[in-house]
Motif scaffolding. Structure first.
Motif, short mmCIF file in Angstrom:
data_model
loop_
_atom_site.label_atom_id
_atom_site.label_comp_id
_atom_site.label_asym_id
_atom_site.label_seq_id
_atom_site.Cartn_x
_atom_site.Cartn_y
_atom_site.Cartn_z
N ALA A 30 0.83 -1.21 0.00
CA ALA A 30 0.00 0.00 0.00
C ALA A 30 0.86 1.25 0.00
O ALA A 30 0.61 2.22 -0.74
CB ALA A 30 -0.94 0.00 1.21
N ALA A 31 1.92 1.25 0.83
CA ALA A 31 2.82 2.40 0.89
C ALA A 31 3.58 2.57 -0.42
O ALA A 31 3.77 3.69 -0.90
CB ALA A 31 3.80 2.23 2.05
N GLN A 32 4.00 1.46 -1.02
CA GLN A 32 4.71 1.51 -2.30
C GLN A 32 3.84 2.16 -3.37
O GLN A 32 4.30 3.05 -4.10
CB GLN A 32 5.08 0.09 -2.75
N ARG A 33 2.61 1.73 -3.48
CA ARG A 33 1.71 2.27 -4.50
C ARG A 33 1.50 3.77 -4.31
O ARG A 33 1.55 4.56 -5.25
CB ARG A 33 0.37 1.54 -4.44
N MET A 34 1.32 4.18 -3.07
CA MET A 34 1.05 5.58 -2.76
C MET A 34 2.27 6.47 -3.02
O MET A 34 2.16 7.53 -3.66
CB MET A 34 0.62 5.70 -1.29
N ILE A 35 3.44 6.05 -2.55
CA ILE A 35 4.64 6.88 -2.69
C ILE A 35 5.12 6.88 -4.13
O ILE A 35 5.57 7.92 -4.65
CB ILE A 35 5.75 6.39 -1.73
N GLN A 36 5.02 5.75 -4.81
CA GLN A 36 5.42 5.69 -6.22
C GLN A 36 4.53 6.60 -7.07
O GLN A 36 5.02 7.30 -7.96
CB GLN A 36 5.35 4.25 -6.72
N PHE A 37 3.24 6.61 -6.79
CA PHE A 37 2.30 7.51 -7.47
C PHE A 37 2.73 8.97 -7.28
O PHE A 37 2.74 9.76 -8.22
CB PHE A 37 0.89 7.29 -6.91
N HIS A 38 3.10 9.30 -6.05
CA HIS A 38 3.52 10.67 -5.74
C HIS A 38 4.82 11.01 -6.47
O HIS A 38 4.95 12.09 -7.06
CB HIS A 38 3.68 10.81 -4.23
N ALA A 39 5.79 10.10 -6.47
CA ALA A 39 7.06 10.34 -7.16
C ALA A 39 6.84 10.52 -8.66
O ALA A 39 7.40 11.43 -9.28
CB ALA A 39 8.01 9.17 -6.90
N ASN A 40 6.01 9.66 -9.24
CA ASN A 40 5.68 9.80 -10.66
C ASN A 40 5.08 11.17 -10.95
O ASN A 40 5.40 11.82 -11.95
CB ASN A 40 4.66 8.74 -11.08
N SER A 41 4.20 11.63 -10.07
CA SER A 41 3.52 12.91 -10.27
C SER A 41 4.50 14.07 -10.23
O SER A 41 4.36 15.04 -10.98
CB SER A 41 2.43 13.10 -9.20
N GLU A 42 5.50 13.97 -9.36
CA GLU A 42 6.49 15.04 -9.27
C GLU A 42 7.33 15.12 -10.55
O GLU A 42 7.58 16.20 -11.07
CB GLU A 42 7.40 14.82 -8.06
N ILE A 43 7.76 13.97 -11.05
CA ILE A 43 8.66 14.01 -12.20
C ILE A 43 7.90 14.33 -13.49
O ILE A 43 8.39 15.07 -14.36
CB ILE A 43 9.48 12.70 -12.32
N ASP A 102 2.62 1.38 -16.59
CA ASP A 102 2.18 0.41 -15.60
C ASP A 102 1.92 1.03 -14.23
O ASP A 102 1.48 0.34 -13.31
CB ASP A 102 3.22 -0.71 -15.45
N SER A 103 2.25 2.29 -14.05
CA SER A 103 1.92 2.98 -12.81
C SER A 103 1.42 4.38 -13.16
O SER A 103 1.73 4.91 -14.23
CB SER A 103 3.13 3.05 -11.87
N LYS A 104 0.67 4.98 -12.26
CA LYS A 104 -0.05 6.21 -12.58
C LYS A 104 0.57 7.43 -11.92
O LYS A 104 1.49 7.34 -11.11
CB LYS A 104 -1.52 6.06 -12.16
N TYR A 105 0.02 8.59 -12.28
CA TYR A 105 0.37 9.87 -11.68
C TYR A 105 -0.88 10.75 -11.77
O TYR A 105 -1.87 10.36 -12.41
CB TYR A 105 1.56 10.52 -12.41
N VAL A 106 -0.86 11.91 -11.15
CA VAL A 106 -2.07 12.72 -11.11
C VAL A 106 -2.49 13.14 -12.52
O VAL A 106 -1.66 13.55 -13.33
CB VAL A 106 -1.93 13.96 -10.20
N THR A 107 -3.77 13.05 -12.80
CA THR A 107 -4.28 13.28 -14.15
C THR A 107 -4.12 14.72 -14.60
O THR A 107 -4.11 15.00 -15.80
CB THR A 107 -5.77 12.92 -14.22
N VAL A 108 -3.97 15.67 -13.68
CA VAL A 108 -3.93 17.08 -14.06
C VAL A 108 -2.76 17.39 -15.00
O VAL A 108 -2.83 18.34 -15.80
CB VAL A 108 -3.86 17.97 -12.79
N PHE A 109 -1.72 16.57 -14.96
CA PHE A 109 -0.56 16.84 -15.81
C PHE A 109 -0.72 16.28 -17.22
O PHE A 109 0.22 16.34 -18.02
CB PHE A 109 0.71 16.29 -15.15
#
Length: 301
Positions: A30-43, A102-109
């Protein structure tokens, strides 16, 4: 009491855990999915603004937005390294997940930045939304994540000030500049409210994240706080219009009512079918490939 139940009891009492502990696989996933999503969104979040470094209207603006883009890339680095402490994936695997879709990021970008006002809007209002979302996570149960977010939020607060300075300049400028700013607000309003994620009853992972203490406020709670304490007051301050004739404050319920957002469209964009999804992933893939020599020279490839 099982180890899972013990950990849930601890985090529900506000405790934080370290990677050195014997953490359950369910917690780590659960933590992996959440933090990886956040990292993807930043980059990926560097891309809508990167194109405006050369186009910014002055040297001062070019330097400021360049520094901001650099900060966002640094945030991604911090978060990927934080995710690595869970022991499930290394940074290279996470970057491959991103560019392979295969992993997501925030749609706004996944929306284009058409004008200089869009760059201003992102810095002020999207980063402003990030402050609410990330600020609520500085008490997250995974201690390395919480620590990393304190630094990130400190830098994001400067990004918001940078954005507000540009918004102020446009909103108090010529009629053409004011209209440019209002047009950006009209286009970005719905994606901004969707930044916090789907309505609470639509989310597949919300309950799990709350159970593990990884998330402390719901998407709808954060959306309400953002409207009340940032978005509406800032638009009013600069004489800008909210592009929603249904937006109103319900005194009895103590909440903002707004038009129903297009959640079908949100889900389509999150699945990779947004206006610039392909462009964003192509840019990230090319950046990874073009800088491979740097990683090899540094001995990390």
């Amino acid at each position: 009491m099982t180890s899972n139940e013990t950990l849930k009891e601890r985090v529900q009492n506000g405790e934080q855990v370290e990677p050195s502990e014997d953490l359950p696989e369910e917690y780590k996933r659960a933590a992996q999915r959440m933090i990886q999503f956040h990292a993807n969104s930043e980059i990926v979040g560097t891309l809508p603004e990167k194109q405006w470094i050369k186009k910014a209207p002055s040297l001062q603006r070019k330097r400021a937005i360049s520094a901001k883009v650099q900060d966002e890339a640094g945030h991604a680095q911090v978060l990927y390294r934080t995710a690595e402490t869970l022991g499930l994936k290394d940074r290279e695997e996470m970057l491959n997940d991103l560019i392979n879709g295969d992993s997501k990021y925030v749609t706004v970008f996944n929306y284009p930045t058409k004008t200089w006002a869009d760059a201003a809007y992102i810095a002020m209002f999207i980063d402003g939304a990030a402050m609410f979302r990330q600020g609520s996570l500085t008490a997250s149960s995974y201690a390395p994540y919480a620590r990393g977010l304190r630094k990130i939020c400190y830098e994001e607060s400067f990004h918001v000030k940078h954005g507000e300075d540009i918004v102020r300049s446009l909103a108090t400028g010529s009629k053409k500049e004011q209209q440019l700013m209002q047009d950006a607000i009209d286009r970005w309003y719905e994606p901004t409210l969707q930044f916090f994620g789907p309505r609470d009853h639509m989310s597949d992972h919300t309950d799990e994240l709350f159970e593990w203490g990884l998330k402390l406020k719901s998407n709808d709670e954060l959306r309400q706080e953002y409207l009340e304490n940032f978005y509406v007051p800032k638009l009013e301050k600069y004489g800008l219009e909210v592009p929603d004739d249904k937006l109103s404050y319900d005194e009895d319920a103590e909440r903002w009512n707004y038009k129903e957002l297009d959640w079908d469209r949100f889900l389509e964009v999150s699945r990779g079918n947004g206006p610039v999804n392909d462009e964003r992933l192509t840019d990230r893939r090319e950046a990874l490939e073009n800088n491979d020599w740097v990683r090899r020279a540094a001995g990390v490839a």
